[in-house]
Design a protein around this motif. Structure first.
Motif, PDB file in Angstrom:
ATOM      1  N   LEU A 227       0.864  -1.188   0.000  1.00 44.23           N
ATOM      2  CA  LEU A 227       0.000   0.000   0.000  1.00 44.23           C
ATOM      3  C   LEU A 227       0.895   1.230   0.000  1.00 44.23           C
ATOM      4  O   LEU A 227       1.629   1.478   0.957  1.00 44.23           O
ATOM      5  CB  LEU A 227      -0.904   0.004   1.243  1.00 44.23           C
ATOM      6  CG  LEU A 227      -2.009   1.056   1.287  1.00 44.23           C
ATOM      7  CD1 LEU A 227      -3.003   0.852   0.159  1.00 44.23           C
ATOM      8  CD2 LEU A 227      -2.740   1.015   2.620  1.00 44.23           C
ATOM      9  N   ARG A 228       0.832   1.997  -1.070  1.00 47.16           N
ATOM     10  CA  ARG A 228       1.730   3.142  -1.204  1.00 47.16           C
ATOM     11  C   ARG A 228       0.987   4.346  -1.772  1.00 47.16           C
ATOM     12  O   ARG A 228      -0.070   4.205  -2.385  1.00 47.16           O
ATOM     13  CB  ARG A 228       2.885   2.787  -2.141  1.00 47.16           C
ATOM     14  CG  ARG A 228       3.941   1.912  -1.501  1.00 47.16           C
ATOM     15  CD  ARG A 228       4.965   1.513  -2.524  1.00 47.16           C
ATOM     16  NE  ARG A 228       4.402   0.611  -3.518  1.00 47.16           N
ATOM     17  CZ  ARG A 228       5.084   0.098  -4.526  1.00 47.16           C
ATOM     18  NH1 ARG A 228       6.335   0.403  -4.690  1.00 47.16           N
ATOM     19  NH2 ARG A 228       4.511  -0.722  -5.383  1.00 47.16           N
ATOM     20  N   ASP A 229       1.604   5.510  -1.565  1.00 42.33           N
ATOM     21  CA  ASP A 229       1.049   6.735  -2.131  1.00 42.33           C
ATOM     22  C   ASP A 229       1.007   6.623  -3.657  1.00 42.33           C
ATOM     23  O   ASP A 229       1.905   6.041  -4.265  1.00 42.33           O
ATOM     24  CB  ASP A 229       1.918   7.937  -1.759  1.00 42.33           C
ATOM     25  CG  ASP A 229       1.950   8.161  -0.262  1.00 42.33           C
ATOM     26  OD1 ASP A 229       1.313   7.382   0.458  1.00 42.33           O
ATOM     27  OD2 ASP A 229       2.627   9.101   0.179  1.00 42.33           O
ATOM     28  N   GLY A 230      -0.019   7.211  -4.233  1.00 45.11           N
ATOM     29  CA  GLY A 230      -0.092   7.270  -5.689  1.00 45.11           C
ATOM     30  C   GLY A 230      -0.766   6.084  -6.333  1.00 45.11           C
ATOM     31  O   GLY A 230      -1.018   6.108  -7.542  1.00 45.11           O
ATOM     32  N   GLN A 231      -1.046   5.046  -5.576  1.00 47.67           N
ATOM     33  CA  GLN A 231      -1.724   3.897  -6.166  1.00 47.67           C
ATOM     34  C   GLN A 231      -3.160   4.264  -6.533  1.00 47.67           C
ATOM     35  O   GLN A 231      -3.805   5.059  -5.853  1.00 47.67           O
ATOM     36  CB  GLN A 231      -1.707   2.712  -5.190  1.00 47.67           C
ATOM     37  CG  GLN A 231      -0.316   2.096  -5.027  1.00 47.67           C
ATOM     38  CD  GLN A 231      -0.319   0.929  -4.057  1.00 47.67           C
ATOM     39  OE1 GLN A 231      -1.034   0.966  -3.057  1.00 47.67           O
ATOM     40  NE2 GLN A 231       0.489  -0.086  -4.334  1.00 47.67           N
TER      41      GLN A 231
ATOM     42  N   LEU B 131     -14.765   0.957 -12.162  1.00 52.80           N
ATOM     43  CA  LEU B 131     -14.904   2.410 -12.259  1.00 52.80           C
ATOM     44  C   LEU B 131     -13.799   3.080 -11.447  1.00 52.80           C
ATOM     45  O   LEU B 131     -13.516   2.689 -10.312  1.00 52.80           O
ATOM     46  CB  LEU B 131     -16.267   2.853 -11.716  1.00 52.80           C
ATOM     47  CG  LEU B 131     -17.485   2.352 -12.487  1.00 52.80           C
ATOM     48  CD1 LEU B 131     -18.751   2.768 -11.771  1.00 52.80           C
ATOM     49  CD2 LEU B 131     -17.469   2.890 -13.903  1.00 52.80           C
ATOM     50  N   ARG B 132     -13.242   4.110 -12.015  1.00 54.16           N
ATOM     51  CA  ARG B 132     -12.151   4.806 -11.342  1.00 54.16           C
ATOM     52  C   ARG B 132     -12.682   5.520 -10.099  1.00 54.16           C
ATOM     53  O   ARG B 132     -13.707   6.203 -10.154  1.00 54.16           O
ATOM     54  CB  ARG B 132     -11.538   5.813 -12.299  1.00 54.16           C
ATOM     55  CG  ARG B 132     -10.326   6.491 -11.750  1.00 54.16           C
ATOM     56  CD  ARG B 132      -9.760   7.416 -12.813  1.00 54.16           C
ATOM     57  NE  ARG B 132      -8.558   8.061 -12.348  1.00 54.16           N
ATOM     58  CZ  ARG B 132      -7.860   8.919 -13.077  1.00 54.16           C
ATOM     59  NH1 ARG B 132      -8.256   9.202 -14.290  1.00 54.16           N
ATOM     60  NH2 ARG B 132      -6.793   9.480 -12.597  1.00 54.16           N
ATOM     61  N   VAL B 133     -11.962   5.395  -8.999  1.00 55.03           N
ATOM     62  CA  VAL B 133     -12.392   6.004  -7.736  1.00 55.03           C
ATOM     63  C   VAL B 133     -11.471   7.142  -7.332  1.00 55.03           C
ATOM     64  O   VAL B 133     -11.918   8.244  -7.023  1.00 55.03           O
ATOM     65  CB  VAL B 133     -12.455   4.941  -6.618  1.00 55.03           C
ATOM     66  CG1 VAL B 133     -12.740   5.593  -5.272  1.00 55.03           C
ATOM     67  CG2 VAL B 133     -13.515   3.904  -6.929  1.00 55.03           C
ATOM     68  N   GLY B 134     -10.179   6.891  -7.294  1.00 51.40           N
ATOM     69  CA  GLY B 134      -9.254   7.935  -6.882  1.00 51.40           C
ATOM     70  C   GLY B 134      -7.866   7.385  -6.680  1.00 51.40           C
ATOM     71  O   GLY B 134      -7.548   6.281  -7.132  1.00 51.40           O
ATOM     72  N   LYS B 135      -7.066   8.174  -5.962  1.00 51.90           N
ATOM     73  CA  LYS B 135      -5.670   7.783  -5.716  1.00 51.90           C
ATOM     74  C   LYS B 135      -5.354   7.898  -4.236  1.00 51.90           C
ATOM     75  O   LYS B 135      -5.930   8.735  -3.521  1.00 51.90           O
ATOM     76  CB  LYS B 135      -4.728   8.682  -6.509  1.00 51.90           C
ATOM     77  CG  LYS B 135      -4.660   8.343  -7.974  1.00 51.90           C
ATOM     78  CD  LYS B 135      -3.521   9.073  -8.641  1.00 51.90           C
ATOM     79  CE  LYS B 135      -3.355   8.589 -10.083  1.00 51.90           C
ATOM     80  NZ  LYS B 135      -2.223   9.209 -10.762  1.00 51.90           N
ATOM     81  N   ILE B 136      -4.415   7.072  -3.809  1.00 55.46           N
ATOM     82  CA  ILE B 136      -3.988   7.124  -2.413  1.00 55.46           C
ATOM     83  C   ILE B 136      -3.087   8.343  -2.229  1.00 55.46           C
ATOM     84  O   ILE B 136      -2.107   8.529  -2.966  1.00 55.46           O
ATOM     85  CB  ILE B 136      -3.259   5.825  -2.031  1.00 55.46           C
ATOM     86  CG1 ILE B 136      -4.248   4.657  -2.105  1.00 55.46           C
ATOM     87  CG2 ILE B 136      -2.649   5.941  -0.649  1.00 55.46           C
ATOM     88  CD1 ILE B 136      -3.621   3.316  -1.869  1.00 55.46           C
ATOM     89  N   ALA B 137      -3.475   9.183  -1.252  1.00 53.74           N
ATOM     90  CA  ALA B 137      -2.711  10.393  -0.998  1.00 53.74           C
ATOM     91  C   ALA B 137      -1.711  10.206   0.129  1.00 53.74           C
ATOM     92  O   ALA B 137      -0.639  10.812   0.128  1.00 53.74           O
ATOM     93  CB  ALA B 137      -3.652  11.546  -0.651  1.00 53.74           C
ATOM     94  N   ALA B 138      -2.051   9.374   1.091  1.00 50.10           N
ATOM     95  CA  ALA B 138      -1.131   9.166   2.227  1.00 50.10           C
ATOM     96  C   ALA B 138      -1.486   7.855   2.908  1.00 50.10           C
ATOM     97  O   ALA B 138      -2.636   7.414   2.863  1.00 50.10           O
ATOM     98  CB  ALA B 138      -1.244  10.328   3.213  1.00 50.10           C
ATOM     99  N   VAL B 139      -0.498   7.252   3.515  1.00 50.28           N
ATOM    100  CA  VAL B 139      -0.708   6.013   4.268  1.00 50.28           C
ATOM    101  C   VAL B 139      -0.421   6.305   5.732  1.00 50.28           C
ATOM    102  O   VAL B 139       0.593   6.921   6.071  1.00 50.28           O
ATOM    103  CB  VAL B 139       0.211   4.888   3.754  1.00 50.28           C
ATOM    104  CG1 VAL B 139       0.006   3.616   4.570  1.00 50.28           C
ATOM    105  CG2 VAL B 139      -0.067   4.620   2.282  1.00 50.28           C
ATOM    106  N   THR B 140      -1.345   5.900   6.585  1.00 50.79           N
ATOM    107  CA  THR B 140      -1.181   6.150   8.017  1.00 50.79           C
ATOM    108  C   THR B 140      -1.177   4.816   8.766  1.00 50.79           C
ATOM    109  O   THR B 140      -1.644   3.800   8.259  1.00 50.79           O
ATOM    110  CB  THR B 140      -2.330   7.017   8.563  1.00 50.79           C
ATOM    111  OG1 THR B 140      -3.561   6.305   8.360  1.00 50.79           O
ATOM    112  CG2 THR B 140      -2.410   8.353   7.852  1.00 50.79           C
ATOM    113  N   GLY B 141      -0.672   4.841   9.979  1.00 50.80           N
ATOM    114  CA  GLY B 141      -0.670   3.651  10.819  1.00 50.80           C
ATOM    115  C   GLY B 141       0.397   2.658  10.402  1.00 50.80           C
ATOM    116  O   GLY B 141       1.250   2.939   9.542  1.00 50.80           O
ATOM    117  N   SER B 142       0.336   1.507  11.014  1.00 47.04           N
ATOM    118  CA  SER B 142       1.352   0.488  10.787  1.00 47.04           C
ATOM    119  C   SER B 142       0.691  -0.858  10.537  1.00 47.04           C
ATOM    120  O   SER B 142      -0.314  -1.206  11.164  1.00 47.04           O
ATOM    121  CB  SER B 142       2.274   0.421  12.010  1.00 47.04           C
ATOM    122  OG  SER B 142       2.960  -0.799  12.044  1.00 47.04           O
TER     123      SER B 142
END
Lengths: 265, 255
Positions: free
Chosen positions: A202-206, A223-234
């Protein structure tokens, strides 16, 4: 003193009526019976008010036709930079998930947007049950998925946006093909993603697309939903989540398509 | 010697030549012709605005006496609120995140409560709240905004009626009430099973209070122009005019 008593009586009566409506709507869903007729009256009024906005933005029926063409090419738009790097086999598998058959495409305009003070994220569109819109249908813009039809009146419908705090969707990460649950954050064009497999990549930009379901509802797959902007937690403590920026800018929504299953939602 | 008691409100007749209708007390039996002389004196007083510093109201050409066109004025105000409600979701909410926090309907209702008091504020708030609940794209529980606007308008109107705050305190109370609507709204949604993130509540509260502060003067001025009755004005913006001296409200006029 008599005035104070009268005020108190009026306030108590109004509060009791309001509380009764809240309880009845929450428990028994009676709001739908009142919202249908009100949407029939107020929906056209909103369409009338929003006409200058559309004129200012230069949206007309030609744009809707263009949107149809864009929607036809929506699967191709899934081929973002990251997606184009996938193998032909993976692409064909994703394409197999995308809706090509079995959906009616109903064009509409966004005529009203809920206020921030409402603390819910919904929009009203100019198509209703007369045009074939039914509750539970997916709604897309040229940028991607925006939400699901919450209720439909004769001439207008209310769409629950993906960013609403009550909205949920099953999505797939294009790059890793992992499934995850997307839930609205209550903020504009933003959602939270939790993968089913916490240890997956799981990474930014995916890029995220809808995963679909066996019967195709509520969201068609791909259907396109969006992009990952940031990953939080562990991942170690199973608290990893991602902040997702939705592909569709909710304040710039104009022309949309309602995808209604031909056999019903 | 006859003493006449004239209230400041008597100065507010729609026509300069109108007969004053305020309290007129004359202890003892009036002398023959005394009533006519008193009326002429009071009419002159009213025509020349002989009460310095008396609160004056905004006058519109179509204003009539209280009650005469009350229904028409309320109808106009209802249309105004409907236009604000529709314009809010069709224009302002689409203009950007900042404008999305503008709550025109709530501002209009608080202005009613400020001008006419908590009773009218509560009634108008309930009606406008129900309209907001029914206006697409509303989807949250029906009755939520009705509850919020009714309660807040009644509380704000009561606060203004009891404490009679000055202009700055009124603006602050107006903005605070606008802001308070957001946590109350979140509580109503929570009751209906919808949890809103605290950060969203906090930010929206601040924005809405700020917009309330900006909207308050215009909303109050409009409500006062549309709805304020001719004589009864317990908490209208006229109080923001230079304060009358203690002896001003009840002046004594000699024969």
């Amino acid at each position: 003193m008599a005035g104070l008593a009268r005020t108190r009586n009026v306030v108590v009566a109004c509060v009791l009526i309001a509380l009764g409506l809240v309880v009845l709507d929450t428990r028994a869903g009676v709001g739908g019976y009142l919202r249908g007729p009100s949407a029939a009256v107020l929906g056209p009024l909103e369409s009338l008010f929003s006409a200058p906005v559309r004129a200012l933005r230069g949206i007309n029926s030609a744009d809707l036709d263009a949107l149809r063409a864009e929607n036809d090419a929506l699967r191709a738009q899934l081929g973002s930079a990251a997606l184009s790097k996938l193998s032909k086999k993976q692409l064909s598998e994703l394409a197999a998930l995308a809706p090509t058959q079995g959906y009616r495409r109903i064009p509409a305009h966004v005529v009203a947007v809920s206020t921030a003070a409402d603390l819910t994220r919904t929009v009203a569109i100019s198509a209703g049950t007369r045009a074939g819109v039914v509750a539970g249908s997916a709604v897309i813009s040229s940028s991607g998925l925006i939400g699901v039809v919450d209720s439909a009146g004769p001439a207008s419908a209310t769409v629950l946006l993906l960013s609403d705090s009550t909205a949920h969707a099953l999505v797939r990460v294009v790059q890793s093909r992992q499934l995850g649950f997307l839930s609205g954050s209550g903020e504009r064009s933003s959602c939270k993603l939790v993968l089913i497999d916490q240890l997956a990549d799981l990474r930014d930009g995916q890029t995220l697309v809808t995963a679909g379901s066996r019967d195709g509802g509520p969201f068609p797959a791909g259907l396109r939903v969006g992009k990952i902007a940031a990953v939080t937690g562990s991942a170690a403590d199973l608290s990893r989540a991602a902040i997702v920026t939705l592909a569709a800018d909710e304040t710039a929504l104009d022309a949309v398509l309602v995808l209604t299953p031909e056999a019903g939602p | 010697m006859t003493q006449l008691m004239v209230t400041a409100a008597d100065d507010e007749s729609d026509s300069p030549t109108a007969e004053p209708s305020g309290a007129l007390t004359a202890p003892g039996e009036p002398e023959p012709g005394q009533g006519a002389r008193d009326s002429a004196r009071l009419g002159k007083l009213a025509a020349t605005s002989a009460l310095p510093g008396a609160p004056r109201r905004l006058r519109l050409p179509w204003r009539r006496s209280a009650g005469g066109v009350a229904g028409a004025r309320w109808s106009l105000w209802a249309l105004f609120v409907l236009a604000m409600a529709v314009g809010q979701v069709t224009f302002l909410s689409r203009a950007g995140s900042g404008f999305g926090n503008v709550c025109l309907v709530l501002a209009a209702i608080l202005a009613v409560a400020h001008t006419l008091g908590p009773l009218h504020g509560a009634g108008a708030g309930a009606a406008a709240g129900l309209l907001t609940d029914l206006l697409p794209p509303a989807s949250a529980p029906l009755g939520g905004w009705m509850l919020i606007m009714c309660l807040l308008a009644a509380a704000y109107g009561h606060l203004v009626e009891i404490n009679r705050p000055g202009p700055f305190a009124s603006l602050a109370a107006f903005a605070a009430t606008c802001g308070l609507a957001i946590p109350v709204r979140a509580a109503v949604l929570w009751f209906a099973g919808i949890a809103v993130p605290p950060a969203v509540i906090a930010r929206t509260t601040l924005y809405t209070a700020g917009w309330g502060l900006l909207l308050a003067p215009a909303a109050l001025a409009l409500a006062f122009a549309f709805l304020a009755p001719r004589n009864a004005r317990p908490c209208g913006p006229a109080r923001w005019m230079p304060a009358a001296s203690p002896g001003h409200a009840a002046s004594e006029v000699g024969p």
